[in-house]
Design a protein around this motif. Structure first.
Motif, PDB file in Angstrom:
ATOM      1  N   LYS A  27      80.025 -45.978 -70.796  1.00 59.98           N
ATOM      2  CA  LYS A  27      78.919 -45.885 -72.211  1.00 59.98           C
ATOM      3  C   LYS A  27      79.428 -46.422 -73.491  1.00 59.98           C
ATOM      4  O   LYS A  27      79.504 -45.538 -74.411  1.00 59.98           O
ATOM      5  N   ASP A  28      80.145 -47.250 -73.298  1.00 53.53           N
ATOM      6  CA  ASP A  28      80.946 -48.268 -74.415  1.00 53.53           C
ATOM      7  C   ASP A  28      79.639 -49.171 -74.947  1.00 53.53           C
ATOM      8  O   ASP A  28      79.752 -50.422 -74.598  1.00 53.53           O
ATOM      9  N   VAL A  64      70.352 -53.107 -75.621  1.00 48.83           N
ATOM     10  CA  VAL A  64      71.445 -52.051 -75.524  1.00 48.83           C
ATOM     11  C   VAL A  64      70.712 -50.749 -76.191  1.00 48.83           C
ATOM     12  O   VAL A  64      70.818 -49.610 -75.905  1.00 48.83           O
ATOM     13  N   ALA A  65      70.063 -51.021 -77.300  1.00 53.33           N
ATOM     14  CA  ALA A  65      69.423 -49.965 -77.769  1.00 53.33           C
ATOM     15  C   ALA A  65      68.246 -49.108 -76.978  1.00 53.33           C
ATOM     16  O   ALA A  65      67.914 -48.058 -76.988  1.00 53.33           O
ATOM     17  N   MET A  70      68.544 -44.201 -72.411  1.00 52.42           N
ATOM     18  CA  MET A  70      68.196 -43.862 -70.913  1.00 52.42           C
ATOM     19  C   MET A  70      69.566 -43.439 -69.965  1.00 52.42           C
ATOM     20  O   MET A  70      68.995 -42.674 -69.250  1.00 52.42           O
ATOM     21  N   LEU A  71      70.483 -43.952 -70.435  1.00 55.46           N
ATOM     22  CA  LEU A  71      71.825 -43.748 -69.409  1.00 55.46           C
ATOM     23  C   LEU A  71      72.692 -42.625 -70.090  1.00 55.46           C
ATOM     24  O   LEU A  71      73.809 -42.658 -69.386  1.00 55.46           O
ATOM     25  N   GLN A  72      72.335 -42.051 -71.277  1.00 57.54           N
ATOM     26  CA  GLN A  72      73.381 -41.379 -71.880  1.00 57.54           C
ATOM     27  C   GLN A  72      73.581 -40.058 -71.175  1.00 57.54           C
ATOM     28  O   GLN A  72      74.796 -39.634 -70.878  1.00 57.54           O
ATOM     29  N   GLN A  73      72.732 -39.702 -70.417  1.00 61.52           N
ATOM     30  CA  GLN A  73      72.741 -38.278 -69.470  1.00 61.52           C
ATOM     31  C   GLN A  73      72.957 -38.613 -67.925  1.00 61.52           C
ATOM     32  O   GLN A  73      72.488 -37.943 -67.117  1.00 61.52           O
ATOM     33  N   ALA A 109      67.272 -35.857 -68.646  1.00 58.58           N
ATOM     34  CA  ALA A 109      67.562 -37.377 -68.648  1.00 58.58           C
ATOM     35  C   ALA A 109      66.065 -37.914 -68.464  1.00 58.58           C
ATOM     36  O   ALA A 109      65.449 -37.310 -67.883  1.00 58.58           O
ATOM     37  N   PRO A 110      65.946 -39.019 -69.285  1.00 55.39           N
ATOM     38  CA  PRO A 110      64.453 -39.461 -68.959  1.00 55.39           C
ATOM     39  C   PRO A 110      64.055 -40.324 -67.859  1.00 55.39           C
ATOM     40  O   PRO A 110      63.225 -41.253 -67.790  1.00 55.39           O
ATOM     41  N   LEU A 111      64.880 -40.017 -66.818  1.00 47.15           N
ATOM     42  CA  LEU A 111      64.787 -40.907 -65.350  1.00 47.15           C
ATOM     43  C   LEU A 111      63.966 -40.198 -64.522  1.00 47.15           C
ATOM     44  O   LEU A 111      64.036 -38.934 -64.720  1.00 47.15           O
ATOM     45  N   PRO A 112      63.102 -40.880 -63.797  1.00 48.45           N
ATOM     46  CA  PRO A 112      62.366 -40.053 -62.783  1.00 48.45           C
ATOM     47  C   PRO A 112      63.028 -39.704 -61.462  1.00 48.45           C
ATOM     48  O   PRO A 112      62.119 -39.398 -60.342  1.00 48.45           O
ATOM     49  N   PHE A 113      64.142 -39.643 -61.355  1.00 47.97           N
ATOM     50  CA  PHE A 113      64.824 -39.292 -60.221  1.00 47.97           C
ATOM     51  C   PHE A 113      66.243 -38.592 -60.517  1.00 47.97           C
ATOM     52  O   PHE A 113      66.424 -38.562 -61.796  1.00 47.97           O
ATOM     53  N   ARG A 114      66.571 -37.812 -59.680  1.00 49.15           N
ATOM     54  CA  ARG A 114      67.658 -37.266 -59.695  1.00 49.15           C
ATOM     55  C   ARG A 114      69.126 -37.877 -59.334  1.00 49.15           C
ATOM     56  O   ARG A 114      70.340 -37.859 -59.794  1.00 49.15           O
TER      57      ARG A 114
END
Length: 148
Positions: A27-28, A64-65, A70-73, A109-114
């Motif tokens: 996450k850099d 990247v923005a 989306m991937l922070q969590q 997190a904003p993704l539709p899966f775990r």
């Protein structure tokens, strides 16, 4: 270009892709953005297994923005394998990388899966800028996506 020049360019592109995977997973976001040409074309419309037109993004900063929140969590692990790199000119190259990624999604997190385990290929174009090789175009195709 001599054969030695081409071999050196291929090694530089290998190192570039390694930085791409590492900075993504760590996450850099500034480091990830630095792997791209500023005028990047990022085509991830088919990356999740379902077509998403919003995932065609123009510009490294814009990509990247959109990706970072989306991937922070999400814990991600990306692997690239068996690169097929073709040096086309002193400043242009193309490549295909077999890839595998695993994602573990935190609550909220904003993704539709775990979780997700994907397999596919990165199709890329590279450009050599004043400070080295950069990814100019990146497109991810999937062979399989397992998610739950």
């Amino acid at each position: 270009m001599t054969d030695n020049d081409k071999a050196a360019a291929i090694l530089e592109i290998h190192a570039l892709k390694a930085r791409y995977f590492r900075t993504m997973d760590m996450k850099d976001w500034a480091g990830l953005q630095a792997t791209f040409a500023p005028d990047l074309i990022a085509d991830f419309r088919a990356a999740s297994g379902e077509w998403n037109e919003a995932m065609l993004i123009h510009g490294a900063a814009a990509y990247v923005a959109q990706l970072a929140p989306m991937l922070q969590q999400v814990c991600t692990v990306h692997h690239g394998h068996m690169p097929e790199i073709r040096i086309e000119t002193e400043t242009e190259a193309s490549g295909i990388w077999a890839m595998e990624d695993k994602l573990w999604v935190e609550e909220g997190a904003p993704l539709p899966f775990r979780w997700m385990h994907g397999y596919g290929h990165y199709h890329e174009r590279y450009v050599r800028l004043a400070d080295g090789w950069r990814i100019k175009e990146i497109r991810l195709t999937r062979l399989r996506v397992d998610a739950g």
